[in-house]
Motif scaffolding. Structure first.
Motif, PDB file in Angstrom:
ATOM      1  N   LYS A 116       0.798  -1.101  -0.047  1.00 48.40           N
ATOM      2  CA  LYS A 116       0.013  -0.042   0.058  1.00 48.40           C
ATOM      3  C   LYS A 116       0.947   1.430   0.110  1.00 48.40           C
ATOM      4  O   LYS A 116       1.911   1.292   0.807  1.00 48.40           O
ATOM      5  CB  LYS A 116      -0.821   0.104   1.264  1.00 48.40           C
ATOM      6  CG  LYS A 116      -1.902   1.002   1.168  1.00 48.40           C
ATOM      7  CD  LYS A 116      -3.019   1.062   2.473  1.00 48.40           C
ATOM      8  CE  LYS A 116      -3.901   2.203   2.228  1.00 48.40           C
ATOM      9  NZ  LYS A 116      -4.951   2.084   3.558  1.00 48.40           N
ATOM     10  N   GLY A 117       0.461   2.169  -1.033  1.00 49.50           N
ATOM     11  CA  GLY A 117       1.233   3.416  -0.889  1.00 49.50           C
ATOM     12  C   GLY A 117       2.500   3.337  -1.826  1.00 49.50           C
ATOM     13  O   GLY A 117       3.279   4.420  -1.842  1.00 49.50           O
ATOM     14  N   TYR A 118       2.762   2.220  -2.456  1.00 49.14           N
ATOM     15  CA  TYR A 118       4.148   1.863  -3.187  1.00 49.14           C
ATOM     16  C   TYR A 118       3.805   1.848  -4.696  1.00 49.14           C
ATOM     17  O   TYR A 118       2.759   1.410  -5.144  1.00 49.14           O
ATOM     18  CB  TYR A 118       4.847   0.879  -2.690  1.00 49.14           C
ATOM     19  CG  TYR A 118       5.758   1.148  -1.597  1.00 49.14           C
ATOM     20  CD1 TYR A 118       7.091   1.427  -1.725  1.00 49.14           C
ATOM     21  CD2 TYR A 118       5.377   1.248  -0.313  1.00 49.14           C
ATOM     22  CE1 TYR A 118       8.086   1.711  -0.704  1.00 49.14           C
ATOM     23  CE2 TYR A 118       6.202   1.538   0.699  1.00 49.14           C
ATOM     24  CZ  TYR A 118       7.414   1.888   0.405  1.00 49.14           C
ATOM     25  OH  TYR A 118       8.398   1.994   1.708  1.00 49.14           O
ATOM     26  N   VAL A 119       4.540   2.320  -5.456  1.00 48.52           N
ATOM     27  CA  VAL A 119       4.528   2.176  -6.983  1.00 48.52           C
ATOM     28  C   VAL A 119       5.818   1.762  -7.682  1.00 48.52           C
ATOM     29  O   VAL A 119       6.803   2.353  -7.351  1.00 48.52           O
ATOM     30  CB  VAL A 119       4.019   3.446  -7.543  1.00 48.52           C
ATOM     31  CG1 VAL A 119       2.506   3.794  -7.452  1.00 48.52           C
ATOM     32  CG2 VAL A 119       4.974   4.749  -7.265  1.00 48.52           C
ATOM     33  N   PRO A 120       5.745   0.795  -8.430  1.00 49.24           N
ATOM     34  CA  PRO A 120       7.153   0.615  -9.223  1.00 49.24           C
ATOM     35  C   PRO A 120       7.634   1.668 -10.408  1.00 49.24           C
ATOM     36  O   PRO A 120       6.837   2.745 -10.765  1.00 49.24           O
ATOM     37  CB  PRO A 120       6.691  -0.174 -10.183  1.00 49.24           C
ATOM     38  CG  PRO A 120       5.273  -0.461 -10.309  1.00 49.24           C
ATOM     39  CD  PRO A 120       4.657   0.361  -9.150  1.00 49.24           C
ATOM     40  N   PHE A 121       8.975   2.123 -10.173  1.00 51.65           N
ATOM     41  CA  PHE A 121       9.696   3.164 -10.821  1.00 51.65           C
ATOM     42  C   PHE A 121      10.632   2.933 -11.568  1.00 51.65           C
ATOM     43  O   PHE A 121      11.422   3.653 -12.584  1.00 51.65           O
ATOM     44  CB  PHE A 121       9.815   4.432  -9.650  1.00 51.65           C
ATOM     45  CG  PHE A 121      11.016   4.107  -8.928  1.00 51.65           C
ATOM     46  CD1 PHE A 121      12.317   4.517  -9.293  1.00 51.65           C
ATOM     47  CD2 PHE A 121      10.906   3.212  -7.654  1.00 51.65           C
ATOM     48  CE1 PHE A 121      13.508   4.376  -8.382  1.00 51.65           C
ATOM     49  CE2 PHE A 121      11.932   3.058  -7.005  1.00 51.65           C
ATOM     50  CZ  PHE A 121      13.250   3.658  -7.209  1.00 51.65           C
ATOM     51  N   HIS A 122      11.466   1.875 -11.512  1.00 55.06           N
ATOM     52  CA  HIS A 122      12.645   1.408 -11.900  1.00 55.06           C
ATOM     53  C   HIS A 122      12.486  -0.314 -12.361  1.00 55.06           C
ATOM     54  O   HIS A 122      12.176  -0.905 -11.344  1.00 55.06           O
ATOM     55  CB  HIS A 122      13.675   2.023 -11.178  1.00 55.06           C
ATOM     56  CG  HIS A 122      15.012   1.617 -11.981  1.00 55.06           C
ATOM     57  ND1 HIS A 122      15.547   1.935 -13.041  1.00 55.06           N
ATOM     58  CD2 HIS A 122      16.049   0.636 -11.635  1.00 55.06           C
ATOM     59  CE1 HIS A 122      16.662   1.293 -13.434  1.00 55.06           C
ATOM     60  NE2 HIS A 122      17.010   0.592 -12.559  1.00 55.06           N
ATOM     61  N   PHE A 180       3.674  -3.317 -15.164  1.00 55.57           N
ATOM     62  CA  PHE A 180       4.326  -2.284 -14.666  1.00 55.57           C
ATOM     63  C   PHE A 180       4.009  -0.849 -15.380  1.00 55.57           C
ATOM     64  O   PHE A 180       5.100  -0.369 -15.767  1.00 55.57           O
ATOM     65  CB  PHE A 180       5.727  -2.356 -14.276  1.00 55.57           C
ATOM     66  CG  PHE A 180       6.023  -3.884 -13.585  1.00 55.57           C
ATOM     67  CD1 PHE A 180       5.465  -4.060 -12.398  1.00 55.57           C
ATOM     68  CD2 PHE A 180       6.540  -4.957 -14.388  1.00 55.57           C
ATOM     69  CE1 PHE A 180       5.632  -5.208 -11.707  1.00 55.57           C
ATOM     70  CE2 PHE A 180       6.636  -6.079 -13.746  1.00 55.57           C
ATOM     71  CZ  PHE A 180       6.281  -6.183 -12.326  1.00 55.57           C
ATOM     72  N   PRO A 181       2.924  -0.727 -15.802  1.00 53.44           N
ATOM     73  CA  PRO A 181       2.488   0.664 -16.631  1.00 53.44           C
ATOM     74  C   PRO A 181       3.100   1.955 -16.078  1.00 53.44           C
ATOM     75  O   PRO A 181       3.626   2.635 -17.051  1.00 53.44           O
ATOM     76  CB  PRO A 181       1.094   0.902 -16.631  1.00 53.44           C
ATOM     77  CG  PRO A 181       0.636  -0.041 -15.527  1.00 53.44           C
ATOM     78  CD  PRO A 181       1.599  -1.144 -15.201  1.00 53.44           C
ATOM     79  N   THR A 182       3.285   2.223 -14.909  1.00 51.98           N
ATOM     80  CA  THR A 182       3.658   3.411 -14.343  1.00 51.98           C
ATOM     81  C   THR A 182       5.372   3.475 -14.570  1.00 51.98           C
ATOM     82  O   THR A 182       5.757   4.571 -14.774  1.00 51.98           O
ATOM     83  CB  THR A 182       3.621   3.533 -12.781  1.00 51.98           C
ATOM     84  OG1 THR A 182       4.279   2.274 -12.221  1.00 51.98           O
ATOM     85  CG2 THR A 182       2.325   3.314 -12.203  1.00 51.98           C
ATOM     86  N   VAL A 183       5.820   2.409 -14.791  1.00 52.86           N
ATOM     87  CA  VAL A 183       7.489   2.321 -15.250  1.00 52.86           C
ATOM     88  C   VAL A 183       7.623   2.989 -16.575  1.00 52.86           C
ATOM     89  O   VAL A 183       8.361   3.724 -17.056  1.00 52.86           O
ATOM     90  CB  VAL A 183       8.203   1.122 -14.931  1.00 52.86           C
ATOM     91  CG1 VAL A 183       9.493   1.320 -15.517  1.00 52.86           C
ATOM     92  CG2 VAL A 183       7.983   0.794 -13.548  1.00 52.86           C
ATOM     93  N   PHE A 184       6.578   2.726 -17.331  1.00 52.49           N
ATOM     94  CA  PHE A 184       6.377   2.797 -18.947  1.00 52.49           C
ATOM     95  C   PHE A 184       5.882   3.947 -19.296  1.00 52.49           C
ATOM     96  O   PHE A 184       5.086   4.045 -20.337  1.00 52.49           O
ATOM     97  CB  PHE A 184       6.293   1.488 -19.674  1.00 52.49           C
ATOM     98  CG  PHE A 184       7.360   0.624 -19.512  1.00 52.49           C
ATOM     99  CD1 PHE A 184       8.704   0.688 -19.875  1.00 52.49           C
ATOM    100  CD2 PHE A 184       6.884  -0.563 -18.760  1.00 52.49           C
ATOM    101  CE1 PHE A 184       9.496  -0.430 -19.730  1.00 52.49           C
ATOM    102  CE2 PHE A 184       8.110  -1.607 -18.212  1.00 52.49           C
ATOM    103  CZ  PHE A 184       9.265  -1.503 -18.896  1.00 52.49           C
TER     104      PHE A 184
END
Length: 434
Positions: free
Chosen positions: A54-60, A138-142
């Motif tokens: 919760k509260g985390y998103v992928p970035f790399h 992982f759409p937030t990464v791309f």
């Protein structure tokens, strides 16, 4: 002491290969292909990934992947079965199936002459599929503006594998910022095959064991009877070892192609399993964590792991999104998996009698196999402190365990994991001496 250890290991491994007890969960005909096993996703089900904390998103993302399905590398693998069967053809000693196999092999051998080691159409599709799933997992990464840096060894099948993934990602999002490279500068990291002196000695010890194992007999009667009408003729004129070994290579690699005929009917499941056990043992003794090789050979991937650690640390200093994709070979993925201690593959194994029940290389390095490290940061933080970063590991797109205590489920604190790996890297100079 070492000689006694070798003797014990040879006997143990020999007993395992002779298979006094049935292999648990015997590999199917495709899995028995070992390094020729075609990528099992999505044909065997797309893995379901756990939700981010919760509260985390992928970035790399940090990634290393093997090239996709390919033609065999050596022309002799195609030519030797043809040559051996033609000897029998001249003497009228082929069965009807033997005649059919010979004609099929002649066609395949001819087609292979300009394609050795090259990516097949399936290999192209495998990498497009992997890239597509990576994008949607992982759409937030791309997102638009993400920097995707891709590097490959100089081998054309690896370059094309890289190109397929990049083309798929850019099709899905044309606003990605992409850089690609394949040059001599990437080789020492992406395909470190020049063993140091200590590793050469360790590999030599392993080879001693394998030479003993490879002489263990097994019954090829069924295989030979499918092809030849006269056992006495076979005994006097046919090099059965060369024929069997190379026919196995061709048969097991037909799964890399869309249009090659099947040769699986030439083998019983037990015969394929016996062949797989031999190859599986070969890979383990070569790169596994075992006293026979001092557990040293996987350390040759220390340069790659160090590059991954450094690249990840660099990504954390930037608010931008990014992915580092690397493309190479199974001879890197397998020892890297051992070196990173993914799941149980880093465990030391010295009792090799039941090796095939606990070490199955096809689970690690099918064609297009890959390791993905997915990095997460608090959603509201564009730049987070290292201790806030979580990482999840995927082996062939399936969540796996790492060698430190998880923060939650399959999510690990980057600082814990990095410190563990850095200590392991630092131990090389004190653990091993020339």
């Amino acid at each position: 002491m070492i000689k006694n250890l070798f003797t014990i290991m040879i006997v143990a491994l020999g007993c395992g290969l002779l298979n006094a007890q049935p292999v648990k969960n015997m590999p199917d005909s495709l899995e028995a292909g070992s390094q020729y096993f075609a990528y099992p996703v999505p044909e065997r089900g797309v893995p379901t990934l756990s939700a981010a904390p919760k509260g985390y998103v992928p970035f790399h993302i940090e990634h290393y992947g093997r090239h996709g399905s390919r033609w065999l590398i050596r022309q002799s693998s195609y030519d030797i079965p043809v040559q051996q069967l033609e000897i029998a053809e001249k003497h009228g000693k082929l069965t009807p199936r033997g005649k059919e196999v010979l004609e099929q092999l002649r066609k395949i051998s001819s087609e292979s002459k300009t394609r050795l080691g090259e990516l097949t159409p399936l290999g192209h599709r495998q990498h497009r599929g992997i890239a597509n799933r990576m994008y949607h997992n992982f759409p937030t990464v791309f997102a638009p503006g993400t920097h995707v840096d891709a590097k490959s060894t100089m081998v054309i099948r690896c370059i094309l594998s890289m190109a397929n993934e990049i083309m798929e990602l850019q099709t899905l999002n044309p606003e990605l910022i992409v850089t690609m490279d394949a040059s001599a500068t990437t080789q020492p990291i992406l395909n470190n095959s020049d063993l140091d002196k200590g590793s050469q000695k360790a590999a030599a010890k392993a080879e001693y064991l394998l030479e003993a194992v490879d002489t263990l007999p097994y019954d090829k009667t069924y295989f030979l009877d499918k092809l030849f009408t006269d056992r006495d003729f076979v005994a006097n004129y046919i090099n059965t070892a060369d024929l069997f070994t190379n026919m196995c290579e061709v048969a097991l690699n037909t799964q890399s192609h869309d249009d090659q005929p099947s040769f699986y009917d030439l083998f019983t499941p037990e015969l394929l399993t016996r062949r797989w056990q031999e190859v599986n043992a070969d890979w383990f003794v070569s790169v596994g964590n075992s006293a026979v090789s001092d557990g040293r050979v996987p350390f040759n991937q220390r340069f790659l792991l160090e590059n991954i650690l450094t690249s990840a640390d660099t990504a954390m200093t930037s608010p931008k999104l990014s992915a580092n994709l690397r493309f190479g070979h199974e001879s890197v993925v397998l020892p890297l998996t051992v070196f990173m201690e993914i799941d149980h593959y880093g465990d030391e194994i010295n009792d090799l009698g039941n090796l095939s029940d606990i070490w199955r290389s096809y689970e690690v390095f099918p064609m297009a196999c890959n390791i993905q490290l997915i990095f997460y940061r608090p959603e509201l933080n564009k730049v987070s402190k290292p201790e806030q970063i979580l990482v999840k590991a995927l082996l062939n797109e399936r969540e796996v365990k790492l060698p430190v205590k998880p923060a939650q489920g399959n999510y690990y604190r980057w600082t814990d994991l990095r410190d563990y790996y850095q200590k392991k890297l630092d131990s090389f100079s004190t653990r091993f001496t020339e």
